[in-house]
Design a protein around this motif. Sequence first.
Motif, PDB file in Angstrom:
ATOM      1  N   LEU A  53      -6.318  39.286  41.278  1.00  0.00           N
ATOM      2  CA  LEU A  53      -7.352  38.640  40.475  1.00  0.00           C
ATOM      3  C   LEU A  53      -6.779  37.450  39.721  1.00  0.00           C
ATOM      4  CD1 LEU A  53      -9.282  41.719  39.033  1.00  0.00           C
ATOM      5  CD2 LEU A  53     -10.206  39.963  40.514  1.00  0.00           C
ATOM      6  N   ALA A  54      -5.538  37.609  39.242  1.00  0.00           N
ATOM      7  CA  ALA A  54      -4.922  36.501  38.524  1.00  0.00           C
ATOM      8  C   ALA A  54      -4.648  35.336  39.467  1.00  0.00           C
ATOM      9  CB  ALA A  54      -3.632  36.956  37.856  1.00  0.00           C
ATOM     10  N   GLU A  55      -4.165  35.664  40.682  1.00  0.00           N
ATOM     11  CA  GLU A  55      -3.788  34.579  41.587  1.00  0.00           C
ATOM     12  C   GLU A  55      -4.988  33.833  42.140  1.00  0.00           C
ATOM     13  OE1 GLU A  55      -1.403  36.576  44.436  1.00  0.00           O
ATOM     14  OE2 GLU A  55       0.141  36.990  42.910  1.00  0.00           O
ATOM     15  N   GLU A  56      -6.132  34.513  42.209  1.00  0.00           N
ATOM     16  CA  GLU A  56      -7.273  33.826  42.817  1.00  0.00           C
ATOM     17  C   GLU A  56      -7.933  32.844  41.864  1.00  0.00           C
ATOM     18  OE1 GLU A  56     -10.541  36.286  43.912  1.00  0.00           O
ATOM     19  OE2 GLU A  56     -11.114  36.614  41.832  1.00  0.00           O
ATOM     20  N   ILE A  57      -7.473  32.791  40.625  1.00  0.00           N
ATOM     21  CA  ILE A  57      -8.071  31.836  39.687  1.00  0.00           C
ATOM     22  C   ILE A  57      -7.698  30.433  40.127  1.00  0.00           C
ATOM     23  CG2 ILE A  57      -8.176  31.047  37.320  1.00  0.00           C
ATOM     24  CD1 ILE A  57      -7.512  33.801  36.382  1.00  0.00           C
ATOM     25  N   PRO A  58      -8.692  29.599  40.445  1.00  0.00           N
ATOM     26  CA  PRO A  58      -8.360  28.234  40.887  1.00  0.00           C
ATOM     27  C   PRO A  58      -7.981  27.382  39.685  1.00  0.00           C
ATOM     28  CG  PRO A  58     -10.724  28.512  40.776  1.00  0.00           C
ATOM     29  CD  PRO A  58     -10.133  29.840  40.402  1.00  0.00           C
ATOM     30  N   PRO A  59      -7.358  26.255  39.951  1.00  0.00           N
ATOM     31  CA  PRO A  59      -7.086  25.349  38.845  1.00  0.00           C
ATOM     32  C   PRO A  59      -8.398  24.777  38.318  1.00  0.00           C
ATOM     33  CG  PRO A  59      -6.471  24.348  40.933  1.00  0.00           C
ATOM     34  CD  PRO A  59      -6.815  25.768  41.222  1.00  0.00           C
ATOM     35  N   MET A  60      -8.339  24.304  37.091  1.00  0.00           N
ATOM     36  CA  MET A  60      -9.554  23.787  36.467  1.00  0.00           C
ATOM     37  C   MET A  60     -10.069  22.604  37.290  1.00  0.00           C
ATOM     38  SD  MET A  60     -10.034  22.899  32.521  1.00  0.00           S
ATOM     39  CE  MET A  60     -11.086  21.596  31.993  1.00  0.00           C
ATOM     40  N   PRO A  61     -11.368  22.601  37.612  1.00  0.00           N
ATOM     41  CA  PRO A  61     -11.882  21.545  38.487  1.00  0.00           C
ATOM     42  C   PRO A  61     -11.777  20.170  37.829  1.00  0.00           C
ATOM     43  CG  PRO A  61     -13.490  23.296  38.195  1.00  0.00           C
ATOM     44  CD  PRO A  61     -12.403  23.554  37.226  1.00  0.00           C
ATOM     45  N   GLU A  62     -11.591  19.175  38.689  1.00  0.00           N
ATOM     46  CA  GLU A  62     -11.598  17.796  38.186  1.00  0.00           C
ATOM     47  C   GLU A  62     -12.980  17.504  37.639  1.00  0.00           C
ATOM     48  OE1 GLU A  62      -8.086  16.118  40.801  1.00  0.00           O
ATOM     49  OE2 GLU A  62      -9.446  14.954  39.551  1.00  0.00           O
ATOM     50  N   GLY A  63     -13.008  16.727  36.633  1.00  0.00           N
ATOM     51  CA  GLY A  63     -14.307  16.322  36.119  1.00  0.00           C
ATOM     52  C   GLY A  63     -14.890  17.279  35.100  1.00  0.00           C
ATOM     53  N   LEU A  64     -14.377  18.538  35.058  1.00  0.00           N
ATOM     54  CA  LEU A  64     -14.936  19.459  34.072  1.00  0.00           C
ATOM     55  C   LEU A  64     -14.573  18.999  32.664  1.00  0.00           C
ATOM     56  CD1 LEU A  64     -16.450  22.000  33.407  1.00  0.00           C
ATOM     57  CD2 LEU A  64     -14.384  23.330  33.783  1.00  0.00           C
ATOM     58  N   HIS A  65     -13.347  18.498  32.542  1.00  0.00           N
ATOM     59  CA  HIS A  65     -12.939  18.026  31.227  1.00  0.00           C
ATOM     60  C   HIS A  65     -13.870  16.928  30.752  1.00  0.00           C
ATOM     61  CE1 HIS A  65     -10.177  16.701  27.988  1.00  0.00           C
ATOM     62  NE2 HIS A  65     -10.619  15.505  28.313  1.00  0.00           N
ATOM     63  N   THR A  66     -14.168  15.959  31.658  1.00  0.00           N
ATOM     64  CA  THR A  66     -15.036  14.858  31.261  1.00  0.00           C
ATOM     65  C   THR A  66     -16.417  15.368  30.902  1.00  0.00           C
ATOM     66  OG1 THR A  66     -13.896  13.779  33.065  1.00  0.00           O
ATOM     67  CG2 THR A  66     -15.557  12.480  31.912  1.00  0.00           C
ATOM     68  N   ARG A  67     -16.863  16.405  31.652  1.00  0.00           N
ATOM     69  CA  ARG A  67     -18.216  16.908  31.389  1.00  0.00           C
ATOM     70  C   ARG A  67     -18.370  17.421  29.971  1.00  0.00           C
ATOM     71  NH1 ARG A  67     -19.926  21.219  35.673  1.00  0.00           N
ATOM     72  NH2 ARG A  67     -21.704  21.407  34.284  1.00  0.00           N
ATOM     73  N   TRP A  68     -17.355  18.127  29.452  1.00  0.00           N
ATOM     74  CA  TRP A  68     -17.539  18.649  28.098  1.00  0.00           C
ATOM     75  C   TRP A  68     -17.090  17.645  27.069  1.00  0.00           C
ATOM     76  CZ3 TRP A  68     -13.885  19.190  24.355  1.00  0.00           C
ATOM     77  CH2 TRP A  68     -12.543  19.317  24.742  1.00  0.00           C
ATOM     78  N   ALA A  69     -15.967  16.937  27.355  1.00  0.00           N
ATOM     79  CA  ALA A  69     -15.449  16.026  26.335  1.00  0.00           C
ATOM     80  C   ALA A  69     -16.368  14.826  26.166  1.00  0.00           C
ATOM     81  CB  ALA A  69     -14.041  15.567  26.710  1.00  0.00           C
TER      82      ALA A  69
END
Lengths: 425, 210
Positions: A53-69
């Motif tokens: 379960l830990a390994e299947e966590i993908p990296p944070m998607p591109e663009g998500l940071h921009t969406r909230w920030a």
Amino acid sequence: MTCEAYEALLVRHIAGEATPEEEAEMHRHEAGCPACAAQRAALDGTDADLRTLAEEIPPMPEGLHTRWAGRFAQPEPDAAADEPMTQRKHRNWWRGIAVAAALVFVVGGAIMTKDSLNPRGTAAVSGAAARKTADSTYGGVYDGGAPAPNLSLNSYQAAGGVETEEAMVYDFEEEIEEEPEFAPAEETPETGSAREKKIIRNVSLSMTTRAFEESLSALRQGCENAGGWIAQEAVSTNYSGLRTASLTLRIPAEQLDSFLSAADSAAQITSRMVTASDVTDSYYDTKSRLESERVLLARLQALAVEAADLSDLLELESKISETQYTIDRLEGSLRSTDRQVSDSTVSITLREEAKAEAVQNEQLSLGDRISHAFSVGLEWLGEALTDLCLFLVAALPFLLIIAVLIAAAVLIRRGRKRKDGKAKQ
Amino acid sequence: MAEWDDILEAQAGDENAFTRLMTAQEAFIWRVCYACLRNREEAEDALIDVMQRVWQRIGIYRGECAFSSWVGRVARNVCIDRIRARQAEKRPQHVIPLDAPDPDTGLAIDPPDPSDGPEQQLEQKEALAEVHSAILQLPEEQRDVVLCYIALLSEGEERSVYQRMADRLDLPLGTVQSRLNRARRKLAAWRNNSAQNASDGVKGGRRDDM
């Protein structure tokens, strides 16, 4: 090895405390015991699943940071991060001095005992500062009939001083959702004459009535019309059947006069006492004390974050919780006062008077009184006879039984006498 | 510490400071959200929710615990609220196709690794889904610890995962370890039971039969 012993070892294995010998023992037991082997397999499987379960966590998607920030302003480049290391050390050093200076002020404020309310007074943040009992001006004696308020005005502790220009005052009240009465609109400078007067008005009434129910509901109606509510209501009846009602009402202060005139028409007022206490000074004293405590708390928390020494940290933590407790207490005090200022307490005692029966003995003539006494005597006799009859009726069963027994006894005696008589002949 | 300054400024309403503050937290929040929800879109929406909620409530933060652990708590609450909302909407289904919402959590779980064979894919996906929903049903304390463990396990840091968990959860190290161990035992026992049910021929594990 038994399965219970295996269980105990498995617990140690889970905690990572099993020695290699114990691990080997466990393996040996598992080889021969499928149930325990299944337990072990389940545990290993669980651990593997958690890892998957830990390994299947993908990296944070591109663009998500921009969406909230993007919903907040773009951050400026962090100037502090660009500073070369030596300059940053310099800043930390200055910060250390500022912290030390703040500590000195805090301690100095604690030592000072001057009770200066003058805002142009000495520059000190008062936290555990000077205490004095506020002298509140009472307009009248507090009526004993009113319920005891939580207001211990004499224990208000005024601040010994006032914040300086250096202190950062954070207006926390804007963020706190549950305290609407401290909205910024009410914030006034301590020196200003724009302070609202805080006056607590309470009333105590004694009333009598011949129409108990009507008066009571008229009072209730008057209370409702004034926008108030009944805090307490008790009705009791005395031995002569006359009722007494004790009411404690909370009436909005602006409506107090109109309620009193409504009460006037509900029943006869035999006594009335109105008290007004001006608690303005102690209220604002408490308020400014609260502000100082809040500033102090922010300071202490900042210090706690910086503290390196464990003993310093513990001391700061204990001061922080003291300060938080004081803040809670002061806030509660202010809220209680606000409630009492906005809603006056009216205590009413409503006594029922007996209906008018004019038995005025002094007015009657002697003849009337004699005939009255005679008729009373006849009444008594009648009652006595009635009681006697009732007693006899009640006793009838017992009398019957006794009568039967007596009759039986008499008959038996007669029978014996006859026998004796015959025998003698 | 620069973080405390940013916190004070953000409480006063400075959005730049808030953005600086939360950029440092976003990686962990993402991992927690994904660990809870196991769905990329849901996790993205949840992360945005978390940012909003932290912004709304930052005034309440008084420094009683580390900021990162306060943020972690907000993130967990947001995720649990999402799961509950989904559960309230779920409809009963008799057949569970591959991309339907999980009846226990009400979540549609991401498709598995395409490099595995189709049977393995199905088994693996179902097994993980079951474990995940079992985790969500643990008592609150253990659930939080396990989710934090999963989120932190994938970080590549030198400090031990237990120490990092202790920081994030604002708990003593011993408490973290004992809670995690209790959770592991519970999950193992549950797994053992469902394995036994399967081997006994009872159609356990197929929730549509319950």
